[in-house]
Design a protein around this motif. Structure first.
Motif, short mmCIF file in Angstrom:
data_model
loop_
_atom_site.label_atom_id
_atom_site.label_comp_id
_atom_site.label_asym_id
_atom_site.label_seq_id
_atom_site.Cartn_x
_atom_site.Cartn_y
_atom_site.Cartn_z
N PHE A 21 -18.56 4.57 -6.40
CA PHE A 21 -17.84 4.56 -5.12
C PHE A 21 -16.80 3.45 -5.13
N ALA A 22 -17.17 2.28 -5.61
CA ALA A 22 -16.22 1.16 -5.69
C ALA A 22 -15.05 1.52 -6.59
N GLN A 23 -15.34 2.13 -7.73
CA GLN A 23 -14.28 2.54 -8.64
C GLN A 23 -13.39 3.59 -7.99
N ALA A 24 -13.98 4.54 -7.28
CA ALA A 24 -13.19 5.58 -6.62
C ALA A 24 -12.26 4.97 -5.57
N LEU A 25 -12.72 3.96 -4.85
CA LEU A 25 -11.86 3.28 -3.88
C LEU A 25 -10.69 2.59 -4.57
N LEU A 26 -10.98 1.90 -5.67
CA LEU A 26 -9.93 1.21 -6.41
C LEU A 26 -8.92 2.21 -6.97
N ASP A 27 -9.41 3.31 -7.53
CA ASP A 27 -8.53 4.35 -8.05
C ASP A 27 -7.66 4.94 -6.93
N GLU A 28 -8.26 5.15 -5.77
CA GLU A 28 -7.52 5.71 -4.64
C GLU A 28 -6.44 4.74 -4.16
N ALA A 29 -6.77 3.47 -4.11
CA ALA A 29 -5.78 2.47 -3.71
C ALA A 29 -4.59 2.47 -4.66
N ALA A 30 -4.86 2.51 -5.95
CA ALA A 30 -3.78 2.52 -6.94
C ALA A 30 -2.96 3.80 -6.84
N THR A 31 -3.62 4.93 -6.67
CA THR A 31 -2.93 6.21 -6.55
C THR A 31 -2.03 6.24 -5.32
N LEU A 32 -2.56 5.82 -4.18
CA LEU A 32 -1.76 5.80 -2.96
C LEU A 32 -0.56 4.88 -3.10
N PHE A 33 -0.77 3.71 -3.69
CA PHE A 33 0.33 2.77 -3.88
C PHE A 33 1.42 3.37 -4.75
N LEU A 34 1.02 3.97 -5.87
CA LEU A 34 2.00 4.57 -6.78
C LEU A 34 2.73 5.75 -6.15
N ASN A 35 2.13 6.35 -5.15
CA ASN A 35 2.75 7.49 -4.48
C ASN A 35 3.48 7.10 -3.20
N GLY A 36 3.77 5.81 -3.06
CA GLY A 36 4.62 5.36 -1.97
C GLY A 36 3.95 5.14 -0.63
N GLU A 37 2.65 4.95 -0.62
CA GLU A 37 1.94 4.68 0.62
C GLU A 37 1.34 3.27 0.56
N PRO A 38 2.09 2.24 0.92
CA PRO A 38 1.63 0.86 0.72
C PRO A 38 0.58 0.35 1.71
N GLU A 39 0.51 0.89 2.92
CA GLU A 39 -0.39 0.32 3.92
C GLU A 39 -1.86 0.58 3.61
N THR A 40 -2.21 1.82 3.34
CA THR A 40 -3.62 2.16 3.09
C THR A 40 -4.19 1.44 1.87
N PRO A 41 -3.46 1.34 0.75
CA PRO A 41 -4.01 0.59 -0.38
C PRO A 41 -4.34 -0.86 -0.04
N ARG A 42 -3.51 -1.50 0.77
CA ARG A 42 -3.80 -2.89 1.18
C ARG A 42 -5.11 -2.95 1.93
N LEU A 43 -5.35 -1.99 2.81
CA LEU A 43 -6.59 -1.99 3.59
C LEU A 43 -7.80 -1.68 2.72
N ILE A 44 -7.64 -0.78 1.76
CA ILE A 44 -8.73 -0.48 0.82
C ILE A 44 -9.04 -1.72 -0.01
N LEU A 45 -8.00 -2.38 -0.51
CA LEU A 45 -8.22 -3.60 -1.30
C LEU A 45 -8.92 -4.67 -0.47
#
Length: 112
Positions: A21-45
């Motif tokens: 689950f932790a890895q999936a969150l980190l992967d999702e944060a990186a994916t969202l960031f790379l796809n131009g969505e900066p706010e949600t990755p910051r909150l996930i991190l």
């Protein structure tokens, strides 16, 4: 009346008990960031930091003041690319997992 529980507490407990689950969150944060969505990755991190190491340890790992890190990972934070990369690296090291991010637009994959 239904009993409810704080969502953040649930995330912290799940991150601490389930490495995938932790890895999936980190992967999702990186994916969202790379796809131009900066706010949600910051909150996930921010949630990952709170669940794994806390901001004081993150401060030590990144050589950045913890108050600055709190601001960077807030909903209105605006970390530089270097600082965000340092945060991703620290969380990645702390979790001791592989990082896999997927770019939707280019259909490319980044694995660290």
């Amino acid at each position: 009346m239904a009993l409810t529980r704080n969502f953040k507490d649930t995330v912290v407990e799940r991150v601490q008990s389930d490495a995938s689950f932790a890895q999936a969150l980190l992967d999702e944060a990186a994916t969202l960031f790379l796809n131009g969505e900066p706010e949600t990755p910051r909150l996930i991190l921010r949630d990952l930091v709170n669940a794994t190491m806390g901001f004081e340890q993150l401060s030590a790992m990144t050589a950045k003041p913890s108050k600055s890190l709190h601001r960077m990972l807030s909903p209105k934070g605006n970390p530089s690319m270097d600082k965000l990369a340092a945060i991703f690296r620290a969380v990645h090291e702390r979790l001791q997992v592989n990082l896999s991010a997927h770019s939707v637009a280019a259909s490319t994959e980044f694995v660290a």
